[in-house]
Design an enzyme around this catalytic site. Structure first.
Site, mmCIF file in Angstrom:
data_model
loop_
_atom_site.group_PDB
_atom_site.id
_atom_site.type_symbol
_atom_site.label_atom_id
_atom_site.label_comp_id
_atom_site.label_asym_id
_atom_site.label_seq_id
_atom_site.Cartn_x
_atom_site.Cartn_y
_atom_site.Cartn_z
ATOM 1 N N THR A 76 0.439 11.143 3.780
ATOM 2 C CA THR A 76 0.526 12.694 4.014
ATOM 3 C C THR A 76 -0.255 12.773 5.536
ATOM 4 O O THR A 76 0.575 13.637 6.307
ATOM 5 C CB THR A 76 -0.360 13.152 3.000
ATOM 6 O OG1 THR A 76 0.426 13.144 1.809
ATOM 7 C CG2 THR A 76 -0.441 14.785 3.131
ATOM 8 N N GLN A 183 7.959 4.696 0.687
ATOM 9 C CA GLN A 183 8.542 3.982 -0.217
ATOM 10 C C GLN A 183 9.154 2.599 0.041
ATOM 11 O O GLN A 183 9.225 1.837 -1.063
ATOM 12 C CB GLN A 183 9.423 4.894 -1.074
ATOM 13 C CG GLN A 183 9.061 5.993 -1.670
ATOM 14 C CD GLN A 183 8.147 5.629 -2.836
ATOM 15 O OE1 GLN A 183 8.249 4.667 -3.574
ATOM 16 N NE2 GLN A 183 7.219 6.804 -3.282
ATOM 17 N N ALA A 204 -0.675 2.410 1.858
ATOM 18 C CA ALA A 204 -1.013 1.028 1.299
ATOM 19 C C ALA A 204 -0.570 1.249 -0.345
ATOM 20 O O ALA A 204 -0.463 0.236 -0.831
ATOM 21 C CB ALA A 204 -2.420 0.610 1.584
ATOM 22 N N THR A 244 -14.688 7.630 11.586
ATOM 23 C CA THR A 244 -14.901 6.257 11.193
ATOM 24 C C THR A 244 -13.863 5.337 10.249
ATOM 25 O O THR A 244 -13.396 6.030 9.418
ATOM 26 C CB THR A 244 -16.236 6.034 10.463
ATOM 27 O OG1 THR A 244 -17.253 6.844 11.426
ATOM 28 C CG2 THR A 244 -16.800 4.774 10.182
ATOM 29 N N CYS A 330 7.471 18.018 -10.324
ATOM 30 C CA CYS A 330 7.344 16.743 -9.408
ATOM 31 C C CYS A 330 5.823 16.896 -9.199
ATOM 32 O O CYS A 330 4.826 16.058 -9.395
ATOM 33 C CB CYS A 330 8.308 16.323 -8.612
ATOM 34 S SG CYS A 330 8.347 17.330 -7.176
#
Ligand SMILES: *Cc1c(COP(=O)(O)O)cnc(C)c1O
Length: 401
Positions: A76, A183, A204, A244, A330
């Site tokens: 995002t 994806q 990830a 950080t 969704c």
């Protein structure tokens, strides 16, 4: 053998952290806790070395240079940085952006923000399989176009876009190309140079890594892509993303990518085998099941199908012990039909009858067979309650007599 319940068949929404990934991350919550930006002591150096290793792993997987990888909090954020950052930086060159109506909201919402800032956005309609062709992209380009954003693989129907062809069209026309590869990364091969990609978003947690760790590939030469940062602060990540670094998350991302690449071919074959077993089984046991998306050009683990005359919401309620996702509601709790299913021409009824199965690394044949048994039992039961199904069943007989 009966599988352990509940069963997770929603691997497009997220994936469990692989135990080997968790193992790699653990020291960075404990002994190796330093700030990767601390240059004056060994705590910082160790954290930085771990981040560097992960950066090299990600760059290698993309065919990129390590300095072209910017760590973020997920796809995002990467999409926001790519779209808002690039469009704003190239504003003097033009104010037109091209994307598709079938994109994830993490692309569509930044595009709507750009419209509020005075940009014009063309939202292309994909074909019936969910694909956007390079020809369609080319036809949408104008002298004012600065950026094209099209996903590598769709998160609902799994359709793969021809990103290499689109990249070449954009390159020829001097337009930047961003792809959301959330994806497909680690599953479908990608090469930023061969495919002429300028910006690539990855995350990830769709690849058996931790949540909250993502990255954006930013091309540094031919052309050197300029971005205006969204976050301002310590100037981390080449000044593109202050804050950080999430060292354990980044270490987990690197470990997840290494693991995925090592077993990619075998894993994709196995997952596609489970997906095909599910699809075949549904077709054998149930009438009228239709596939949403592309029959071949799609993610190995994706099966999005409609069960006509059955609403997916009550079906999923009855199938509580199997985690799947509906094609209709969704992202929010709204009952709006999926914008992706509508974009490929499904009626509201069919969109509301659709279910997305997302098969992944930890699913087994027993789980697929259990799911098949349950659907073979539930779908006819729910259909029998549908007046429209009874009419449809009766119709051919009336016509024949
Ligand atoms: C999951 C997903 C995202 C969002 O990624 P986060 O890391 O959860 O922010 C964006 N685009 C696509 C296609 C996705 O599947």
């Amino acid at each position: 053998m009966a599988p352990k319940l509940p069963i997770f068949l929603d691997n497009h929404s997220t994936t469990p952290v692989d135990p080997q990934v968790l193992e790699a991350m653990l020291p960075y919550f404990g002994a190796v806790f330093g700030n990767a930006a601390s240059r004056s002591h060994v705590f910082g150096w160790k954290a930085e070395a771990a981040v560097t290793e992960a950066r090299e792993t990600l760059a290698g997987a993309l065919g990129a240079a390590p300095k072209e990888v910017v760590f973020t909090s997920g796809a995002t954020e990467s999409n926001n940085l790519a779209l808002l950052g690039a469009a704003r930086a190239y504003r003097r060159k033009g104010n037109h952006v091209v994307t598709s109506v079938a994109e994830h909201n993490a692309v569509l919402d930044p595009c709507r923000q750009l419209e509020r800032e005075g940009f014009e956005v063309s939202y292309l309609l994909p074909d019936r399989t969910g694909m956007t062709s390079a020809a369609a992209v080319e036809a949408a380009l104008t002298d004012r176009t600065v950026l094209v954003s099209l996903m590598a693989a769709n998160n609902e129907i799994g359709t793969l876009n021809p990103i290499g062809e689109i990249g070449r069209v954009c390159k020829l026309r001097g337009v930047l190309f961003h792809t959301d590869a959330s994806q497909s990364f680690g599953k479908v091969p990608i090469d930023v140079n061969a495919m002429a990609l300028d910006l690539v978003s990855i995350t990830a947690h769709k690849l058996y890594g931790p949540k909250g760790a993502g990255a954006l590939y930013v091309r540094s030469a031919n052309p050197r892509v300029k971005l205006l940062p969204l976050l301002h602060g310590g100037g981390h990540e080449m000044g593109l993303r202050s804050g950080t670094l999430n060292v354990p998350g980044i270490v987990g991302f690197g470990a997840a990518v290494r693991l995925a690449l090592r077993q990619r071919e075998a894993e994709q074959k196995r997952v596609a085998g489970l997906r095909d077993r599910l699809h075949r089984g549904l077709n054998e046991r149930l009438e009228g099941v239709t596939l949403n998306g592309h029959p071949t050009e799609r993610l190995a683990g994706n099966l999005n199908v409609a069960f006509p005359y059955v609403e997916s919401e009550p079906l999923m309620m009855d199938l509580k012990e199997v985690a799947v996702s509906s094609g209709s509601a969704c992202t929010s709790a709204s009952l709006e039909p999926s914008h992706v299913l509508r974009s490929i021409g499904l009626s509201d009824e069919l969109a509301h009858s659709s279910i997305r199965f997302g098969i992944g690394r930890f699913n087994t044949e027993e789980e697929i067979d259990y799911t098949l048994e349950r659907l073979a039992e539930l779908v006819p039961k729910l259909r029998a309650r549908s007046p429209a199904w009874q009419v449809a069943q009766g119709a051919p007989k009336i016509a024949a007599s």
